[in-house]
Scaffold this motif. Structure first.
Motif, PDB file in Angstrom:
ATOM      1  N   VAL A   3      33.273  36.231  43.185  1.00 46.76           N
ATOM      2  CA  VAL A   3      32.377  36.640  44.136  1.00 46.76           C
ATOM      3  C   VAL A   3      32.408  38.242  44.675  1.00 46.76           C
ATOM      4  O   VAL A   3      34.090  38.847  45.091  1.00 46.76           O
ATOM      5  CB  VAL A   3      31.716  36.131  45.846  1.00 46.76           C
ATOM      6  CG1 VAL A   3      31.531  37.795  46.981  1.00 46.76           C
ATOM      7  CG2 VAL A   3      31.267  35.148  45.630  1.00 46.76           C
ATOM      8  N   VAL A   4      32.230  39.736  43.869  1.00 49.46           N
ATOM      9  CA  VAL A   4      32.180  41.333  43.793  1.00 49.46           C
ATOM     10  C   VAL A   4      31.825  41.101  45.480  1.00 49.46           C
ATOM     11  O   VAL A   4      29.938  41.259  45.083  1.00 49.46           O
ATOM     12  CB  VAL A   4      32.175  41.217  42.465  1.00 49.46           C
ATOM     13  CG1 VAL A   4      33.352  43.105  42.528  1.00 49.46           C
ATOM     14  CG2 VAL A   4      33.141  40.501  41.761  1.00 49.46           C
ATOM     15  N   ALA A   5      32.330  42.200  46.131  1.00 50.58           N
ATOM     16  CA  ALA A   5      31.782  43.451  47.001  1.00 50.58           C
ATOM     17  C   ALA A   5      31.589  44.575  47.010  1.00 50.58           C
ATOM     18  O   ALA A   5      32.652  44.933  46.613  1.00 50.58           O
ATOM     19  CB  ALA A   5      31.960  42.779  48.111  1.00 50.58           C
ATOM     20  N   TRP A  43      27.557  40.556  43.733  1.00 51.68           N
ATOM     21  CA  TRP A  43      27.720  39.421  42.613  1.00 51.68           C
ATOM     22  C   TRP A  43      27.884  39.061  42.440  1.00 51.68           C
ATOM     23  O   TRP A  43      29.796  38.910  42.741  1.00 51.68           O
ATOM     24  CB  TRP A  43      27.427  40.868  41.426  1.00 51.68           C
ATOM     25  CG  TRP A  43      28.291  42.111  40.884  1.00 51.68           C
ATOM     26  CD1 TRP A  43      29.610  40.956  39.976  1.00 51.68           C
ATOM     27  CD2 TRP A  43      28.916  42.772  42.069  1.00 51.68           C
ATOM     28  NE1 TRP A  43      30.625  42.418  40.282  1.00 51.68           N
ATOM     29  CE2 TRP A  43      30.315  43.461  41.267  1.00 51.68           C
ATOM     30  CE3 TRP A  43      28.250  43.816  42.281  1.00 51.68           C
ATOM     31  CZ2 TRP A  43      30.900  44.467  41.634  1.00 51.68           C
ATOM     32  CZ3 TRP A  43      28.860  44.865  42.945  1.00 51.68           C
ATOM     33  CH2 TRP A  43      29.933  45.413  42.536  1.00 51.68           C
ATOM     34  N   LEU A  44      28.339  37.991  41.053  1.00 53.98           N
ATOM     35  CA  LEU A  44      29.372  37.160  40.671  1.00 53.98           C
ATOM     36  C   LEU A  44      29.706  37.121  39.754  1.00 53.98           C
ATOM     37  O   LEU A  44      28.918  38.428  38.392  1.00 53.98           O
ATOM     38  CB  LEU A  44      28.594  35.662  40.345  1.00 53.98           C
ATOM     39  CG  LEU A  44      28.253  34.525  41.739  1.00 53.98           C
ATOM     40  CD1 LEU A  44      27.407  33.707  41.134  1.00 53.98           C
ATOM     41  CD2 LEU A  44      29.920  34.179  42.496  1.00 53.98           C
ATOM     42  N   GLU A  45      31.026  37.534  39.246  1.00 55.62           N
ATOM     43  CA  GLU A  45      31.322  37.278  37.873  1.00 55.62           C
ATOM     44  C   GLU A  45      32.636  36.280  37.168  1.00 55.62           C
ATOM     45  O   GLU A  45      32.412  35.339  38.199  1.00 55.62           O
ATOM     46  CB  GLU A  45      32.826  38.669  38.155  1.00 55.62           C
ATOM     47  CG  GLU A  45      32.524  39.976  37.815  1.00 55.62           C
ATOM     48  CD  GLU A  45      33.334  41.072  38.061  1.00 55.62           C
ATOM     49  OE1 GLU A  45      34.559  40.774  38.261  1.00 55.62           O
ATOM     50  OE2 GLU A  45      32.752  42.152  38.378  1.00 55.62           O
ATOM     51  N   GLU A  48      36.720  36.201  33.100  1.00 59.15           N
ATOM     52  CA  GLU A  48      36.681  36.944  32.007  1.00 59.15           C
ATOM     53  C   GLU A  48      36.041  38.255  32.743  1.00 59.15           C
ATOM     54  O   GLU A  48      36.479  39.956  32.347  1.00 59.15           O
ATOM     55  CB  GLU A  48      36.375  37.319  30.980  1.00 59.15           C
ATOM     56  CG  GLU A  48      37.277  35.934  30.582  1.00 59.15           C
ATOM     57  CD  GLU A  48      37.328  34.460  29.973  1.00 59.15           C
ATOM     58  OE1 GLU A  48      35.914  34.783  29.897  1.00 59.15           O
ATOM     59  OE2 GLU A  48      37.509  33.760  30.447  1.00 59.15           O
ATOM     60  N   ARG A  49      36.049  37.989  34.160  1.00 61.21           N
ATOM     61  CA  ARG A  49      34.883  40.112  35.150  1.00 61.21           C
ATOM     62  C   ARG A  49      34.063  40.001  34.421  1.00 61.21           C
ATOM     63  O   ARG A  49      33.833  41.324  34.495  1.00 61.21           O
ATOM     64  CB  ARG A  49      36.845  40.893  34.842  1.00 61.21           C
ATOM     65  CG  ARG A  49      37.635  40.210  36.292  1.00 61.21           C
ATOM     66  CD  ARG A  49      37.416  39.429  37.476  1.00 61.21           C
ATOM     67  NE  ARG A  49      37.417  39.991  37.467  1.00 61.21           N
ATOM     68  CZ  ARG A  49      37.785  40.601  38.978  1.00 61.21           C
ATOM     69  NH1 ARG A  49      38.977  40.447  38.609  1.00 61.21           N
ATOM     70  NH2 ARG A  49      37.358  41.463  40.396  1.00 61.21           N
ATOM     71  N   ASN A  50      33.110  39.491  33.786  1.00 64.30           N
ATOM     72  CA  ASN A  50      32.169  39.455  33.203  1.00 64.30           C
ATOM     73  C   ASN A  50      30.811  39.158  34.424  1.00 64.30           C
ATOM     74  O   ASN A  50      30.738  38.279  35.072  1.00 64.30           O
ATOM     75  CB  ASN A  50      31.238  38.992  31.973  1.00 64.30           C
ATOM     76  CG  ASN A  50      32.368  39.560  30.825  1.00 64.30           C
ATOM     77  OD1 ASN A  50      32.624  40.622  30.471  1.00 64.30           O
ATOM     78  ND2 ASN A  50      33.084  38.213  30.295  1.00 64.30           N
TER      79      ASN A  50
END
Length: 60
Positions: A3-5, A43-45, A48-50
């Motif tokens: 989970v990225v913020a 968002w989600l990654e 592989e950080r895509n």
């Protein structure tokens, strides 16, 4: 899966446990967006950080 913020300047990512399913992770991101009061984007990654596509709700 992560989970990225981000506030547009600083970005933080937190790895989810491997037992968290994709639908549950998407619900988590939607909940973060719905309850956000800092104006962050979430968002989600994958590992592989895509970026993983979720419904996009822009705040601001």
């Amino acid at each position: 899966m992560y989970v990225v913020a981000s506030d547009g300047v600083t970005t933080q990512a937190r790895k989810l446990k491997s037992t968290v399913s994709l639908p549950k992770a998407k619900m988590l991101v939607e909940n973060l967006r719905d309850t956000d009061y800092l104006g962050l984007e979430y968002w989600l990654e994958d590992d592989e950080r895509n970026e993983i596509e979720t419904e996009t709700i822009k705040h601001g």
